[in-house]
Design an enzyme around this catalytic site. Sequence first.
Site, PDB file in Angstrom:
ATOM      1  N   LYS A   1     -10.497  -4.635  19.198  1.00  0.00           N
ATOM      2  CA  LYS A   1      -9.149  -4.835  19.130  1.00  0.00           C
ATOM      3  C   LYS A   1      -8.570  -4.751  20.605  1.00  0.00           C
ATOM      4  O   LYS A   1      -7.425  -5.038  20.798  1.00  0.00           O
ATOM      5  CB  LYS A   1      -8.222  -4.043  18.193  1.00  0.00           C
TER       6      LYS A   1
ATOM      7  N   ASP B   1      -3.902  -6.465   4.956  1.00  0.00           N
ATOM      8  CA  ASP B   1      -4.801  -7.518   5.550  1.00  0.00           C
ATOM      9  C   ASP B   1      -4.801  -8.861   5.457  1.00  0.00           C
ATOM     10  O   ASP B   1      -4.929  -9.894   5.815  1.00  0.00           O
ATOM     11  CB  ASP B   1      -6.103  -6.795   5.495  1.00  0.00           C
TER      12      ASP B   1
ATOM     13  N   ASN C   1       0.915  -1.163   0.182  1.00  0.00           N
ATOM     14  CA  ASN C   1       0.000   0.033  -0.132  1.00  0.00           C
ATOM     15  C   ASN C   1       0.745   1.112   0.151  1.00  0.00           C
ATOM     16  O   ASN C   1       2.188   1.232   0.072  1.00  0.00           O
ATOM     17  CB  ASN C   1      -0.841  -0.072   1.378  1.00  0.00           C
TER      18      ASN C   1
ATOM     19  N   PHE D   1      -4.303   3.011  14.954  1.00  0.00           N
ATOM     20  CA  PHE D   1      -4.747   4.041  14.045  1.00  0.00           C
ATOM     21  C   PHE D   1      -5.889   3.385  13.217  1.00  0.00           C
ATOM     22  O   PHE D   1      -5.839   2.249  13.016  1.00  0.00           O
ATOM     23  CB  PHE D   1      -3.572   4.186  13.110  1.00  0.00           C
TER      24      PHE D   1
HETATM   25  O1  C5P Z   1      -8.144  -3.032  11.071  1.00  0.00           O
HETATM   26  P1  C5P Z   1      -7.470  -1.958  10.642  1.00  0.00           P
HETATM   27  O2  C5P Z   1      -6.600  -2.360   9.524  1.00  0.00           O
HETATM   28  O3  C5P Z   1      -8.295  -0.889  10.060  1.00  0.00           O
HETATM   29  O4  C5P Z   1      -6.771  -1.513  11.924  1.00  0.00           O
HETATM   30  C1  C5P Z   1      -5.780  -0.588  11.574  1.00  0.00           C
HETATM   31  C2  C5P Z   1      -5.095  -0.753  13.095  1.00  0.00           C
HETATM   32  O5  C5P Z   1      -4.755  -2.005  13.251  1.00  0.00           O
HETATM   33  C3  C5P Z   1      -3.822   0.161  12.853  1.00  0.00           C
HETATM   34  O6  C5P Z   1      -3.308   0.667  14.275  1.00  0.00           O
HETATM   35  C4  C5P Z   1      -2.865  -0.880  12.306  1.00  0.00           C
HETATM   36  O7  C5P Z   1      -1.421  -0.701  12.415  1.00  0.00           O
HETATM   37  C5  C5P Z   1      -3.133  -2.364  12.927  1.00  0.00           C
HETATM   38  N1  C5P Z   1      -3.233  -3.439  12.465  1.00  0.00           N
HETATM   39  C6  C5P Z   1      -2.389  -4.594  12.857  1.00  0.00           C
HETATM   40  N2  C5P Z   1      -2.354  -5.661  12.077  1.00  0.00           N
HETATM   41  C7  C5P Z   1      -3.037  -5.848  11.097  1.00  0.00           C
HETATM   42  C8  C5P Z   1      -3.830  -4.939  10.747  1.00  0.00           C
HETATM   43  C9  C5P Z   1      -3.948  -3.587  11.168  1.00  0.00           C
HETATM   44  O8  C5P Z   1      -1.422  -4.239  13.670  1.00  0.00           O
HETATM   45  N3  C5P Z   1      -3.155  -6.954  10.439  1.00  0.00           N
END
Ligand code: C5P
Length: 401
Positions: free
Chosen positions: A342, A279, A210, A324
């Site tokens: 979370k 993701d 990304n 974030f």
């Molecule tokens: O679920 P989402 O990706 O929107 O959540 C964002 C937050 O979760 C951010 O703080 C990101 O760094 C963290 N995150 C993570 N591991 C993932 C996906 C997101 O630590 N696999």
Amino acid sequence: MNSLTNKQILLGVTGGIAAYKSADLVRRLQDAGASVRVVMTTAAQEFITPLTMQALSGNPVHTALLDPAAEAGMGHIQLARWADVVLIAPASANFIARLAQGQGDDLLTTICLATAAPIAVAPAMNQGMWLNASTQANLRILLERKVQIFGPADGGQACGDVGPGRMLEPLQLIDAVAGMFQSGLLAGKKVVITAGPTREALDPVRYISNHSSGKMGYALAQAAMEAGAKTILISGPTQLAAPERIECISVTTAEEMLQASLAHVPGCDIFIAAAAVADYRAAQIAPQKIKKTLDDSLTLMLIKNPDIVATIAALKNKPYTVGFAAESENLLDYAQQKLQRKNLDLMIANNIGSEGIGFNSDDNAVTIIDAQQSQELTKRSKQQLARDLIVIMAKNLMDNQ
Ligand code: C5P
């Protein structure tokens, strides 16, 4: 990453051969993000011209106390107020003596008397002058008055002597000045920060990733370090230089970022997940380059990556955990849901739909949400925002303890 961003440094130059290094120091202070105004004593002007310093600093050089034109513009009181730090480099034995006596007989000494900003001196003189009992007594007075003494270094001197009295190199001085801005709010604390994108291979030449630049996470790491924390930055691939005085761990994939996070979480007080983690990743990485076929479509099987921040927040002795939420719609709703799902302590919500903020830009505006309340932080540089966020996290951490 600049460690002196937005800082206003008044550089005093006194008479000594090391004054030539001050020209380089001006440039490097600016490279580190600071605005610099130079004040030169009469003796300094025998070694380097005000014109050189004016050209380098981009500001008029101040040399005289009783100059009506200068006083009408930026006089000694305004200069004293303008400075975040007064750094005197080189500081001669004579200047150190006059500072210790509290004299105010020229522009630089007057500014030192008038300023409320911290003062630092970088001595530069012959080793005999440095070791002289009078100089040492003057230095003790300065130390008692909380004036910081940077250096000097040992080594060969312009006069042929060898010993203590060489001015520190510009980069060492910049590090020392940056240290003066440490708030100490997180002294003794450990902060772990994830930053940047992750990269998930599809085959030996392609990957999913990304546009995250990593700037917000790096700015947070810098701010945490400046606040006195032992700071560990776990970063995906970015264009940014590894910040100094921070332990940087480079990773590529989400799985590697998770393993590095778990390895560093013991003893961690604050965990900040600023990384834009992919993701999904390929269910299987093709061992050879995936070939184009006659078909118009190609199906890739993706599987979910581990959620790093949720994994950390689920630990028994979890640190104060910050996530974030970058969203293009329903920002606050989604952020609130993520905070709960979370098990986070703080969520920093970022509207990636707005122009000039967020992903890949230098500015950001966010809303922070915790279990009790939400608070808006309007648009500002990522460096400033990072410092403001670190102050909030440090206060919340203290309240929780
Ligand atoms: O679920 P989402 O990706 O929107 O959540 C964002 C937050 O979760 C951010 O703080 C990101 O760094 C963290 N995150 C993570 N591991 C993932 C996906 C997101 O630590 N696999």
